[in-house]
Design a protein around this motif. Structure first.
Motif, short mmCIF file in Angstrom:
data_model
loop_
_atom_site.label_atom_id
_atom_site.label_comp_id
_atom_site.label_asym_id
_atom_site.label_seq_id
_atom_site.Cartn_x
_atom_site.Cartn_y
_atom_site.Cartn_z
N GLY A 72 37.30 30.78 35.80
CA GLY A 72 38.19 30.86 34.64
C GLY A 72 38.02 32.12 33.84
N ALA A 73 38.24 31.99 32.54
CA ALA A 73 38.28 33.16 31.66
C ALA A 73 37.24 33.03 30.56
CB ALA A 73 39.67 33.29 31.05
N TYR A 74 36.58 34.12 30.25
CA TYR A 74 35.63 34.10 29.14
C TYR A 74 35.33 35.51 28.65
CZ TYR A 74 32.40 35.02 33.05
OH TYR A 74 31.80 35.53 34.18
N SER A 75 35.27 35.63 27.35
CA SER A 75 34.59 36.74 26.68
C SER A 75 33.56 36.09 25.79
CB SER A 75 35.56 37.58 25.87
OG SER A 75 36.36 38.39 26.71
N ASP A 118 34.75 38.13 31.67
CA ASP A 118 34.90 37.57 33.02
C ASP A 118 35.33 38.65 34.01
OD1 ASP A 118 38.00 37.43 33.50
OD2 ASP A 118 37.72 36.61 31.49
N PRO A 119 35.06 38.45 35.31
CA PRO A 119 35.32 39.50 36.30
C PRO A 119 36.75 39.99 36.37
CG PRO A 119 33.89 37.81 37.23
CD PRO A 119 34.35 37.29 35.90
N LEU A 120 37.72 39.13 35.99
CA LEU A 120 39.12 39.55 35.99
C LEU A 120 39.54 40.17 34.66
CD1 LEU A 120 40.66 36.50 37.88
CD2 LEU A 120 40.69 38.87 38.68
N GLY A 121 38.69 40.06 33.65
CA GLY A 121 39.02 40.62 32.34
C GLY A 121 40.20 39.92 31.70
N ILE A 122 40.34 38.62 31.95
CA ILE A 122 41.50 37.89 31.43
C ILE A 122 41.51 37.90 29.91
CG2 ILE A 122 42.69 35.66 31.35
CD1 ILE A 122 41.54 35.10 34.14
N ARG A 123 40.38 37.60 29.31
CA ARG A 123 40.27 37.60 27.85
C ARG A 123 39.71 38.95 27.39
NH1 ARG A 123 43.22 34.08 27.93
NH2 ARG A 123 44.18 35.49 26.46
N LEU A 129 34.46 52.38 20.69
CA LEU A 129 33.80 53.09 21.77
C LEU A 129 34.54 52.89 23.09
CD1 LEU A 129 30.03 52.34 20.99
CD2 LEU A 129 31.33 54.42 20.47
N ARG A 130 34.74 51.62 23.46
CA ARG A 130 35.41 51.32 24.72
C ARG A 130 35.62 49.81 24.84
NH1 ARG A 130 31.91 49.31 28.67
NH2 ARG A 130 29.67 49.59 28.28
N SER A 131 36.40 49.40 25.80
CA SER A 131 36.49 47.98 26.14
C SER A 131 35.27 47.61 26.98
CB SER A 131 37.77 47.69 26.93
OG SER A 131 38.91 47.89 26.14
N VAL A 132 34.78 46.41 26.80
CA VAL A 132 33.82 45.87 27.76
C VAL A 132 34.58 45.67 29.06
CG1 VAL A 132 32.29 43.94 28.31
CG2 VAL A 132 32.46 44.76 25.95
N GLU A 133 34.07 46.18 30.14
CA GLU A 133 34.81 46.16 31.39
C GLU A 133 34.80 44.76 32.00
OE1 GLU A 133 33.33 49.14 33.99
OE2 GLU A 133 33.64 50.78 32.57
N PRO A 134 35.82 44.42 32.77
CA PRO A 134 35.81 43.13 33.45
C PRO A 134 34.56 42.96 34.31
CG PRO A 134 37.98 44.11 33.58
CD PRO A 134 37.08 45.15 32.98
N GLY A 135 33.89 41.82 34.15
CA GLY A 135 32.68 41.55 34.91
C GLY A 135 31.43 42.24 34.40
N GLU A 136 31.52 42.92 33.27
CA GLU A 136 30.37 43.66 32.73
C GLU A 136 29.59 42.82 31.73
OE1 GLU A 136 29.38 47.93 30.49
OE2 GLU A 136 31.39 47.05 30.35
N ILE A 137 28.28 42.97 31.76
CA ILE A 137 27.39 42.38 30.76
C ILE A 137 26.74 43.52 30.00
CG2 ILE A 137 25.33 40.98 30.35
CD1 ILE A 137 25.95 39.51 32.95
N VAL A 138 26.89 43.54 28.68
CA VAL A 138 26.27 44.56 27.84
C VAL A 138 25.19 43.91 26.99
CG1 VAL A 138 26.64 46.32 26.07
CG2 VAL A 138 28.44 45.86 27.75
N ILE A 187 36.62 43.51 41.52
CA ILE A 187 37.93 43.03 41.96
C ILE A 187 38.98 43.61 41.02
CG2 ILE A 187 37.15 40.91 43.08
CD1 ILE A 187 37.74 39.40 40.53
N SER A 188 40.21 43.57 41.43
CA SER A 188 41.28 44.11 40.59
C SER A 188 41.43 43.24 39.33
CB SER A 188 42.61 44.12 41.36
OG SER A 188 42.54 44.96 42.49
N PRO A 189 41.37 43.84 38.15
CA PRO A 189 41.45 43.06 36.92
C PRO A 189 42.82 42.46 36.72
CG PRO A 189 41.45 45.41 36.41
CD PRO A 189 41.19 45.28 37.88
N ARG A 190 42.87 41.37 35.95
CA ARG A 190 44.13 40.70 35.61
C ARG A 190 44.10 40.31 34.13
NH1 ARG A 190 46.54 37.78 39.97
NH2 ARG A 190 48.03 37.01 38.42
N PRO A 191 44.09 41.26 33.21
CA PRO A 191 44.06 40.91 31.79
C PRO A 191 45.31 40.13 31.38
CG PRO A 191 44.53 43.24 32.06
CD PRO A 191 44.15 42.72 33.41
N CYS A 192 45.18 39.29 30.37
CA CYS A 192 46.28 38.44 29.91
C CYS A 192 47.43 39.27 29.38
CB CYS A 192 45.77 37.48 28.83
SG CYS A 192 47.06 36.50 28.05
N ILE A 193 48.60 39.12 29.97
CA ILE A 193 49.76 39.91 29.55
C ILE A 193 50.29 39.45 28.20
CG2 ILE A 193 51.62 38.53 30.59
CD1 ILE A 193 52.67 41.28 31.73
#
Length: 485
Positions: A171-174, A188-193, A221-230, A246-252
């Protein structure tokens, strides 16, 4: 009780917003300011957790940030240089205080607080497994699943336990998490949220939108990248990428409605995108009229774009009152029909005898559109045309947005012509999916590899929906009372 958002109640709602800061002398106060900027993402409850180097402190409350976190005694009770906060809009289930975030637990590694934006689409299955293994849940939020997965992981370090937990989640999580070792932020790896990172002085800030950085004077500074842990700690800033790319799918829909227009999402001005959506809408669906009128406030940028491209004057034909409280207790059913006018009213002198184009961002159940059109008719409009700044919403969202079940989505049950008859407009048209992608700078939607999560329009879900596929509806409610905030 009738809410005084008669036009907003029929909208898709983003479930929450998160904000965290590390290294600020007044961390909790900064978080409260950040949450003010994110209030539109969740209006039912708010919470802040802070770490003072020795202990965790948390205050959670029902209602808005204002009134709950504008008191000095509450902020003083949240000491420390690291804090995280959350604003919440629940979906189904109760709205009890136990579900308000950040959620906190004492783990073997120490305290752990988490604020979550999104929805775990296999939370019910995970919860069943955890309960069988002895876990005892204190809330009905899927966010608590994350805490139990971290607590029961067999890995040694907290980071490895956290990664182990994330790898079991669909699913989706930030997330913004507080631990004695520092702050953890991830996406999340797809960067949905969405999740962005900023800096103010020596402090690092994480937030759902850039507008919250603006509120506290932080530099983006920047967006946290999909699938990234800071991870931010006294050792500095570290980044981990434990997932295969994987190819990101942010929420349109962040661009269509959820985000504030003064935010920057994926490097693009939300306001500029919404104006361009209006341009595309005018190109695809022209109509002769006297005025272009936005449905306030979300329809305004698209209406400006539509008016500029079509040459039809933009006018405020619906006036919104900004001085009405969130709810209004009705003294009797006899005046219930007047509730719609508490928040908005027709500009009769402008509308009477005119052909108008109403611009709104979406149609969900259609109840709101019906009221708006009737309001325009009552004000004397000669013709009422409606143009929608997104494609028809035909599918439910399972990634952190409150969406009615599909049977209650008007576009899932009717053709556009049938919808036009239902809401009683002279004509109705929606933006095409390719038009929406063009407004975002793409040539069109890539059918083989879509650039965004657009499942609410297309039914193309980017992840497994385990709980929807494996659990009967009655069991869903008993196993997990609500989706996360």
């Amino acid at each position: 009780m009738l809410t005084t958002h008669p036009f907003d109640d029929d909208k898709l709602r983003e479930e929450c917003g998160v904000f965290g800061i590390y290294g600020a002398d007044t961390a909790a106060a900064m978080v409260a300011l950040g949450l003010h900027a994110l209030q539109h993402r969740g209006q039912e409850a708010a919470g802040i957790s802070a770490w003072d180097g020795h202990s965790f402190h948390t205050h959670r409350a029902m209602g808005h940030v204002a009134g709950n976190f504008d008191r000095d005694d509450i902020i003083r009770a949240l000491p420390g240089k690291m804090a995280a906060g959350h604003v919440r809009y629940a979906t189904t289930g109760d709205t009890a205080l136990r579900n308000v975030q950040p959620l906190y637990a004492d783990l073997a590694s120490g305290g752990f607080a988490v604020a979550h934006n999104g929805n775990i689409s296999n939370a019910m299955k995970l919860k069943r497994d955890l309960v069988r293994r002895g876990s005892i849940f204190q809330s009905t939020s899927d966010t608590e699943v994350i805490i139990h997965l971290v607590a029961t992981s067999s890995y040694r370090t907290l980071l490895d336990r956290f990664i182990d937990a994330l790898k079991q989640i669909e699913g989706a999580y930030s997330l913004v998490c507080l631990t004695p070792e520092g702050m953890i932020a991830c996406r999340d790896p797809l960067g949905i949220r969405p999740l962005v990172m900023g800096r103010v002085g020596d402090a690092y800030v994480f937030a759902s939108e850039t507008v919250a950085l603006d509120m506290v004077g932080a530099t983006f500074l920047r967006s946290v990248e999909p699938g990234e842990i800071v991870i931010v700690s006294d050792k500095g800033v570290r980044s981990h990428r434990p997932f295969a790319p994987i190819s990101p799918r942010p929420c349109i829909f962040e661009h269509v409605y959820f985000s504030r227009p003064d935010s920057i999402v994926d490097g693009t001005s939300v306001y500029s995108v919404r104006k361009q959506i209006g341009v595309e809408l005018a190109r695809e669906n022209p109509i002769d009229a006297d005025y272009v009128i936005p449905v306030p406030d979300s329809g305004t940028p698209a209406a400006i774009g539509y008016a500029q491209h079509s040459g039809i004057p933009f006018e405020l034909g619906i006036i919104r009152s900004h001085y009405v409280g969130r709810t209004f207790i009705q003294p009797g059913d006899g005046i219930r029909h007047l509730g719609v006018k508490l928040k908005h009213n027709a500009n009769r002198a402008l509308i009477d005898g005119k052909k108008i184009i109403l611009i709104d961002d979406s149609i969900v159940r259609g109840t709101t559109s019906l009221k708006i059109v009737q309001m325009m008719r009552d004000a004397g409009a000669k013709e009422v045309h409606m143009r929608i700044a997104s494609p028809p919403t035909r599918h439910s969202c399972f990634y952190g947005v409150d969406t009615p079940e599909r049977a209650k989505l008007l576009a899932a049950q009717m053709s556009v012509a049938e919808m036009a008859d239902y809401i009683k407009v002279d004509s109705l048209a929606f933006l095409s999916i390719d038009g929406l992608y063009r407004a975002l700078g793409e040539e069109a939607r890539d059918e083989g590899k879509p650039q965004y999560c657009d499942a609410c329009f297309t039914g193309d879900y980017p992840t497994h929906l385990t709980d929807q596929e494996d659990v009967a509806p009655a069991d869903q409610l008993s196993l997990l009372g609500e989706r996360a905030a």
